[in-house]
Design a protein around this motif. Structure first.
Motif, PDB file in Angstrom:
ATOM      1  N   GLN A   1       5.153  55.890  11.323  1.00  0.00           N
ATOM      2  CA  GLN A   1       3.813  56.380  11.687  1.00  0.00           C
ATOM      3  C   GLN A   1       2.979  55.792  12.908  1.00  0.00           C
ATOM      4  O   GLN A   1       1.950  55.572  12.697  1.00  0.00           O
ATOM      5  CB  GLN A   1       3.023  57.310  10.972  1.00  0.00           C
ATOM      6  CG  GLN A   1       3.723  58.079   9.815  1.00  0.00           C
ATOM      7  CD  GLN A   1       4.088  59.538  10.582  1.00  0.00           C
ATOM      8  OE1 GLN A   1       3.092  60.149  11.267  1.00  0.00           O
ATOM      9  NE2 GLN A   1       5.293  59.853  10.784  1.00  0.00           N
ATOM     10  N   ARG A   2       3.837  54.957  13.905  1.00  0.00           N
ATOM     11  CA  ARG A   2       3.222  54.308  14.777  1.00  0.00           C
ATOM     12  C   ARG A   2       4.032  54.225  16.038  1.00  0.00           C
ATOM     13  O   ARG A   2       5.234  54.439  16.239  1.00  0.00           O
ATOM     14  CB  ARG A   2       2.872  52.878  14.296  1.00  0.00           C
ATOM     15  CG  ARG A   2       4.058  52.019  14.138  1.00  0.00           C
ATOM     16  CD  ARG A   2       3.801  50.681  13.616  1.00  0.00           C
ATOM     17  NE  ARG A   2       4.850  49.887  12.929  1.00  0.00           N
ATOM     18  CZ  ARG A   2       5.488  49.028  13.783  1.00  0.00           C
ATOM     19  NH1 ARG A   2       4.950  48.851  14.795  1.00  0.00           N
ATOM     20  NH2 ARG A   2       6.520  48.418  13.354  1.00  0.00           N
ATOM     21  N   PHE A   3       3.305  53.710  17.105  1.00  0.00           N
ATOM     22  CA  PHE A   3       4.234  53.427  18.537  1.00  0.00           C
ATOM     23  C   PHE A   3       4.794  52.051  18.259  1.00  0.00           C
ATOM     24  O   PHE A   3       4.260  51.312  17.522  1.00  0.00           O
ATOM     25  CB  PHE A   3       3.414  53.820  19.639  1.00  0.00           C
ATOM     26  CG  PHE A   3       3.175  55.142  19.910  1.00  0.00           C
ATOM     27  CD1 PHE A   3       4.088  55.954  20.644  1.00  0.00           C
ATOM     28  CD2 PHE A   3       1.875  55.724  19.569  1.00  0.00           C
ATOM     29  CE1 PHE A   3       3.729  57.171  21.005  1.00  0.00           C
ATOM     30  CE2 PHE A   3       1.538  57.127  19.882  1.00  0.00           C
ATOM     31  CZ  PHE A   3       2.763  57.895  20.583  1.00  0.00           C
ATOM     32  N   PHE A   4       5.970  51.731  18.951  1.00  0.00           N
ATOM     33  CA  PHE A   4       6.371  50.486  19.016  1.00  0.00           C
ATOM     34  C   PHE A   4       7.248  50.257  20.286  1.00  0.00           C
ATOM     35  O   PHE A   4       7.775  51.086  20.881  1.00  0.00           O
ATOM     36  CB  PHE A   4       7.180  50.024  18.007  1.00  0.00           C
ATOM     37  CG  PHE A   4       8.631  50.764  17.974  1.00  0.00           C
ATOM     38  CD1 PHE A   4       9.823  50.095  18.324  1.00  0.00           C
ATOM     39  CD2 PHE A   4       8.754  52.276  17.589  1.00  0.00           C
ATOM     40  CE1 PHE A   4      10.947  50.471  18.488  1.00  0.00           C
ATOM     41  CE2 PHE A   4       9.977  52.869  17.643  1.00  0.00           C
ATOM     42  CZ  PHE A   4      11.162  52.072  17.898  1.00  0.00           C
ATOM     43  N   LEU A   5       7.519  48.923  20.739  1.00  0.00           N
ATOM     44  CA  LEU A   5       8.182  48.514  21.813  1.00  0.00           C
ATOM     45  C   LEU A   5       9.296  47.564  21.130  1.00  0.00           C
ATOM     46  O   LEU A   5       8.857  46.675  20.183  1.00  0.00           O
ATOM     47  CB  LEU A   5       7.628  47.561  22.638  1.00  0.00           C
ATOM     48  CG  LEU A   5       6.690  48.751  23.623  1.00  0.00           C
ATOM     49  CD1 LEU A   5       5.913  47.802  24.573  1.00  0.00           C
ATOM     50  CD2 LEU A   5       7.544  49.626  24.537  1.00  0.00           C
ATOM     51  N   ASN A   6      10.530  47.504  21.536  1.00  0.00           N
ATOM     52  CA  ASN A   6      11.379  46.657  20.918  1.00  0.00           C
ATOM     53  C   ASN A   6      11.558  45.334  21.547  1.00  0.00           C
ATOM     54  O   ASN A   6      12.058  45.413  22.694  1.00  0.00           O
ATOM     55  CB  ASN A   6      12.925  47.363  20.879  1.00  0.00           C
ATOM     56  CG  ASN A   6      13.984  46.533  20.144  1.00  0.00           C
ATOM     57  OD1 ASN A   6      13.919  45.604  19.754  1.00  0.00           O
ATOM     58  ND2 ASN A   6      14.968  47.090  20.282  1.00  0.00           N
TER      59      ASN A   6
END
Length: 95
Positions: A28-33
């Motif tokens: 339940q969060r935004f992420f960048l790889n």
């Protein structure tokens, strides 16, 4: 902020944009790889990508006062360092 660029200059310009984070439904969060290179969440973490979606620069927090800066062509190390320094100036007091 799309402005008309003369055709003669258009071929020599490189447009980079901040990569938009993806939504992780499980967490339940935004992420960048960052492929394991960035280990701490921070408003200073970002990636710049070209028109093909290739990441040319990534900058992120790895410790309390430690960061990584990865860069590849067409950016030079000098340009990458300048971009990294500018991220500190514009986000003072956000962490």
């Amino acid at each position: 902020m799309e402005e008309e660029v003369p055709k003669s200059m258009d071929e020599r310009l490189l447009r980079l944009e901040s990569k938009q984070p993806a939504w992780d439904e499980t967490m339940q969060r935004f992420f960048l790889n960052f492929n394991g290179r960035v280990t701490m969440a921070s408003v200073k973490n970002y990636q710049l990508e070209d028109a093909n979606g290739d990441v040319c620069l990534q900058f992120g927090r790895t410790g309390k006062d430690e960061f990584i800066l990865d860069v590849q062509w067409p950016l030079s190390p000098f340009q990458a360092f300048a971009l990294a320094l500018s991220s500190f100036d514009s986000k003072v007091g956000c962490d």
